[in-house]
Design an enzyme around this catalytic site. Structure first.
Site, PDB file in Angstrom:
ATOM      1  N   LYS A 217       0.834  -1.184   0.000  1.00  0.00           N
ATOM      2  CA  LYS A 217       0.000   0.000   0.000  1.00  0.00           C
ATOM      3  C   LYS A 217       0.879   1.247   0.000  1.00  0.00           C
ATOM      4  CE  LYS A 217      -4.118  -1.935   0.283  1.00  0.00           C
ATOM      5  NZ  LYS A 217      -5.176  -1.731  -0.740  1.00  0.00           N
ATOM      6  N   ASP A 244      -0.147  -0.586  -4.739  1.00  0.00           N
ATOM      7  CA  ASP A 244      -1.538  -0.165  -4.696  1.00  0.00           C
ATOM      8  C   ASP A 244      -1.614   1.197  -4.044  1.00  0.00           C
ATOM      9  OD1 ASP A 244      -4.233   0.138  -4.659  1.00  0.00           O
ATOM     10  OD2 ASP A 244      -4.663  -1.544  -3.318  1.00  0.00           O
ATOM     11  N   GLU A 272      -1.635  -0.656  -9.109  1.00  0.00           N
ATOM     12  CA  GLU A 272      -3.084  -0.628  -8.943  1.00  0.00           C
ATOM     13  C   GLU A 272      -3.554   0.772  -8.552  1.00  0.00           C
ATOM     14  OE1 GLU A 272      -6.481  -3.000  -6.321  1.00  0.00           O
ATOM     15  OE2 GLU A 272      -4.381  -3.626  -6.215  1.00  0.00           O
ATOM     16  N   ASP A 301      -9.121  -0.078 -10.074  1.00  0.00           N
ATOM     17  CA  ASP A 301      -9.865  -0.637  -8.946  1.00  0.00           C
ATOM     18  C   ASP A 301     -11.012   0.306  -8.591  1.00  0.00           C
ATOM     19  OD1 ASP A 301     -10.858  -1.726  -6.638  1.00  0.00           O
ATOM     20  OD2 ASP A 301      -9.028  -1.556  -5.471  1.00  0.00           O
ATOM     21  N   LYS A 325     -14.140  -6.785  -7.435  1.00  0.00           N
ATOM     22  CA  LYS A 325     -14.455  -6.904  -6.010  1.00  0.00           C
ATOM     23  C   LYS A 325     -15.965  -7.011  -5.880  1.00  0.00           C
ATOM     24  CE  LYS A 325     -10.436  -4.398  -4.192  1.00  0.00           C
ATOM     25  NZ  LYS A 325      -9.967  -3.174  -3.494  1.00  0.00           N
TER      26      LYS A 325
END
Length: 427
Positions: A217, A244, A272, A301, A325
């Site tokens: 992250k 991400d 991402e 995303d 998701k």
């Protein structure tokens, strides 16, 4: 049971004595199907059952699903101390039970827990009062009750529970229900936004546990992100990287990160959501530069929250990968997007919010059963300090193996005071 009345799957009642000397409990047992029957039910996929299986719901309810994390989970847009999700339980008139989960992630999902409980309760009341109808009609009614992105997480949780109950009714594990391509997946594992020292320690731990791909992250502070990447590189020199940013960078900052990594001889396998969900121009620019200059794929995303978003991504070539998701688009929505992405040549990733094995297990079954997912990011049950779920898939490091248990094979249970924990759920 439904309009496809397989007598060989009909449950038989038996009485199980309680070990504590209390009243006996009546339970349901399903006879093992013959080889011919097993072949028949394995061919009854999800799409066929949409119109041929009649769903008759006896009970349905939503419940709080609160579980602490081992450590705070920090991303560019939010920080979690623990899971505060909603579990959904559906029981059919034939006695079969299905479980689902609506995850809550602040600033990512539209619902908070209070809203999710309220909307799940409304949907469950509707299902309990409804006459028996086809699985397809049930799912379409759920979609009308809980439309769009605003209620996508709750919609997914209710859909999961109904589908799980149906798969349980016909004695089929979900990975077969969705196509039976495989019964295993291999996930990455996430390192949230932490200090370089903490990141290095986590990377060493995950290296020992067999994880080959680390999802990092980033997006809060560019210089700190680079220091963390360097620490991970030292601790786990042969790992594969996914970055991400959770919308945290501008397009110029995202490209700068890739340049810095290139100087370190590090090439992520995926970048991402580098920019804000509505920055379509920035997303397209990062995708073009990342691919042409550094050979890095970019995933949408937060920018991929509907079928319309995916059509726009395809039309304008804004990303190489879309992250599926269930909490963003629901189960039916995810299946639509997967079909479109495959037909259009986009690569697929499957991920989640911060979820228990109820939602993660369902998503894993779906990915294994359908096949074709290049990136698997279903790791958050490994980050919980307690496990509120019985059974489900078998875990060996990064590998999840799905058994032949009916449905997704998991159920929520009561965390009892005898175990020194707080009571949160009951069967």
């Amino acid at each position: 049971m439904g309009s496809i009345a397989f007598s060989l799957f009909s449950p038989k009642l038996y009485t199980k004595p309680r070990v504590d000397g209390g009243a006996q409990v009546t339970m349901m047992a399903y006879p093992a199907p013959s080889p011919a029957a097993a072949a028949t039910k394995s061919n009854l996929g999800f799409k066929n059952l949409m119109e041929s299986f009649t769903v008759d719901i006896h009970r349905a309810e939503g419940r709080q699903l609160n579980v602490p994390l081992i450590a705070p989970f920090t991303i560019a847009t939010s920080r979690l101390e623990g899971v505060e999700n909603v579990a959904v339980r559906v029981e059919l008139n034939n006695g079969c039970v299905g479980w689902g989960e609506a995850p809550i992630l602040p600033f990512v999902t539209a619902e908070d827990q209070i809203t999710a409980l309220k909307k799940a309760g409304e949907a469950c009341e509707f299902l309990k009062k409804s006459q028996a109808m086809s699985l397809g009609d049930v799912l379409r009614e759920i979609g009308q009750l809980l439309p769009g992105h605003d209620f996508a997480s709750v919609r997914a949780g209710v859909e999961m529970a109904v589908i799980d109950a149906v798969a349980t009714s016909i004695g089929t594990p979900l990975w077969r229900f969705f196509g039976g391509v495989s019964n295993t997946i291999t996930t990455d594992i996430t390192i949230p936004i932490v200090t370089p020292k903490e990141a290095g320690e986590l990377a060493s731990k995950y290296c020992r546990e067999g994880f080959k791909t680390l999802k990092l992250k980033v997006g809060k502070d560019l210089n700190s992100d680079i220091e963390v990447l360097q620490a991970i590189r030292v601790a786990h020199p042969h790992c594969l990287f996914i970055l991400d940013a959770n919308e945290g960078y501008s397009s110029s900052e995202a490209i700068q990160v890739l340049e810095k990594l290139h100087e370190m001889n590090v090439t992520p396998i995926l970048f991402e959501q580098p920019v804000h969900r509505d920055d379509w121009e920035g997303l397209g620019h990062v995708t073009q530069v990342a691919k042409s200059k550094f050979g890095v794929s970019v995933a949408a995303d937060e920018s991929c929250r509907s079928l319309a978003d995916v059509k726009e991504i395809i039309k304008r070539q804004l990303a190489d990968v879309v992250n599926i998701k269930l909490a963003k688009v629901g189960v039916l929505g995810a299946l639509e997007i997967i079909d479109l992405a495959k037909a259009s040549g986009l690569d697929l990733m499957i991920g989640g919010m911060v979820e228990t094995r109820l939602a993660m297990g369902f998503a894993g079954h779906l990915a294994a059963g359908l096949g074709g997912f290049k990136f698997i990011d279903l790791d958050t049950p490994l980050l919980l300090s307690e496990d509120p779920v019985f059974e489900g898939y078998e875990v060996s490091g990064p590998t999840y193996k799905f058994t032949n248990a009916r449905g997704h094979g998991s159920m929520a249970h009561r965390l009892t005071k005898e175990r020194g924990l707080v009571s949160r759920l009951s069967e």
